[in-house]
Structure formats: C-alpha cells, structure tokens
Design a protein around this motif. Structure first.
Motif, short mmCIF file in Angstrom:
data_model
loop_
_atom_site.label_atom_id
_atom_site.label_comp_id
_atom_site.label_asym_id
_atom_site.label_seq_id
_atom_site.Cartn_x
_atom_site.Cartn_y
_atom_site.Cartn_z
N THR A 1 -0.42 13.05 -2.28
CA THR A 1 -0.82 13.47 -0.93
C THR A 1 0.01 14.34 -0.21
N GLY A 2 1.34 14.51 -0.95
CA GLY A 2 2.39 15.55 -0.13
C GLY A 2 2.82 15.14 1.08
N GLN A 3 2.74 13.79 1.37
CA GLN A 3 3.52 13.17 2.51
C GLN A 3 3.85 11.79 2.30
N LEU A 4 4.99 11.43 3.22
CA LEU A 4 5.28 10.31 3.44
C LEU A 4 5.79 9.99 4.85
N VAL A 5 5.98 8.69 5.15
CA VAL A 5 6.20 8.38 6.45
C VAL A 5 7.67 7.36 6.42
N ALA A 6 8.62 7.93 7.07
CA ALA A 6 9.87 7.10 7.14
C ALA A 6 9.71 6.27 8.38
N ASN A 7 9.78 4.95 8.35
CA ASN A 7 9.66 3.79 9.45
C ASN A 7 11.15 3.31 9.61
N VAL A 8 11.61 3.46 10.85
CA VAL A 8 13.06 3.03 11.12
C VAL A 8 12.81 1.42 11.61
N THR A 9 13.43 0.76 10.72
CA THR A 9 13.38 -0.79 11.23
C THR A 9 14.78 -1.71 10.82
#
Length: 193
Positions: free
Chosen positions: A59-67
C-alpha cells in the motif's frame, strides 16, 4: 505550522517513538508496536516477512497511533488485535483508543531490514491527556520488545530482561501495567509450553 510542529502536536517527538502502527491489505487490519525514528528525517525500521512490511510494500503507507495503554502494546506484539480495536477516521485505519494518529507514505524496498523515510500526510489529535511518566508503562513496552526478540531468536538473555522488567512493573506500575505484564507472560507460556 511546519511538519515538525505538526508532529510535535501529534506526540511524535525527536528520538524513537514507540507507537502502534496500523496497516491493512485486502481489508484485513494489522497492528504492531514499532519505533518511529524522528531525527533530521522520519524513518521506521521494518523487517522482511512481517505483516507490517508486506502491507506497507503493498500500500505504500502506514499509520502511527500514539497510545499509552500497555495492554495494547502487549497484545499487538504477541498476537493479532481483534477488529473491535480498530476504527476508521477520515478513511484511515486507526486504533480505536489512539490518543493521536499520523498517516505516513513510504516506499519500502526488498531487503531483510529496511528503514524507509516516511512522508507525513495528515493526522489528528483525538484527546490530550496530561500524565506523569509511569516507569511501569515503559517497562511493559520494553518487555514486549524483548519478548518479540526472544520469540524470533530464542536467546535466554531476553527472558532475563523480561524478569528484571517484571520486578520494576510490580513496584512501579498500576493495575493496568501489572495486568499487561501478566498477559505478556501468558503469551510467552503459550508459545513455549
């Protein structure tokens, strides 16, 4: 506001930021604890053969989730999160309980370990929580990292590290951190009966 200012607002600060990265492919969500490295550039270390790597390659993407939830780090490190843990925000797959998220574009390449540069696309602060640093949370995250390395390499020094970190969690952590550490031990026991 420049990108550095936006990343500061999202909680992705200079240094290595332990986040839960969400990716998906063919509608199947994936979550993994990963360090987003922010220095003069923003990069990430991905490993060939992981779901995260394969999804980013596709996909060429990622999501960084802060927790700051230690249980999420343990579960994402040791197993697959259930679909109830994810939520689409503005069309982006995020963690339901994320404090903030940042969508990045990247171009991985085929090698054993890759460190592609990330390009910030957009993000959102969901909630701001002021909190003191809890050593228990940090130790659970370190223990989860050690557990993934132990699973991959079978080196006993990682088990010793987990035992050392457990003592700190017992002394410094609250109920959530202690429960997360117990869950990590359950995952390890299930992996090696």
């Amino acid at each position: 506001m420049n990108v550095d200012g936006i990343l500061d607002e999202l909680g992705i600060l200079p240094g290595i930021n332990e986040v839960i990265v969400t990716t998906e492919r063919d509608g199947v969500p994936n979550a993994a604890p990963i360090g987003i490295i922010r220095d003069e550039n923003v990069t990430v270390r991905l490993f060939l053969g992981t779901h995260t790597y394969e999804n980013v390659l596709a996909t060429g993407q990622l999501v960084a989730n802060v927790t700051h939830d230690p249980m999420i780090f343990v579960e994402a490190a040791m197993s697959d999160l259930g679909e109830e843990c994810f939520l689409r925000r503005d069309g982006v797959l995020t963690l339901k309980d994320a404090e903030s998220w940042a969508l990045f574009r990247c171009s991985p390449y085929r090698t054993d370990i890759i460190m592609p540069e990330l390009e910030f696309v957009r993000g959102e602060v969901i909630r701001r929580e002021f909190r003191a640093i809890n050593r228990g949370v940090s130790c659970v995250i370190e223990a989860a990292i050690a557990a993934t390395r132990y699973n991959a390499l079978r080196v006993d020094s990682y088990l010793e590290e987990i035992r050392r970190l457990k003592r700190i969690v017992q002394r410094c952590g609250g109920p959530r951190e202690i429960a997360a550490m117990k869950r990590l031990e359950e995952h390890l026991a299930a992996s090696f009966p």
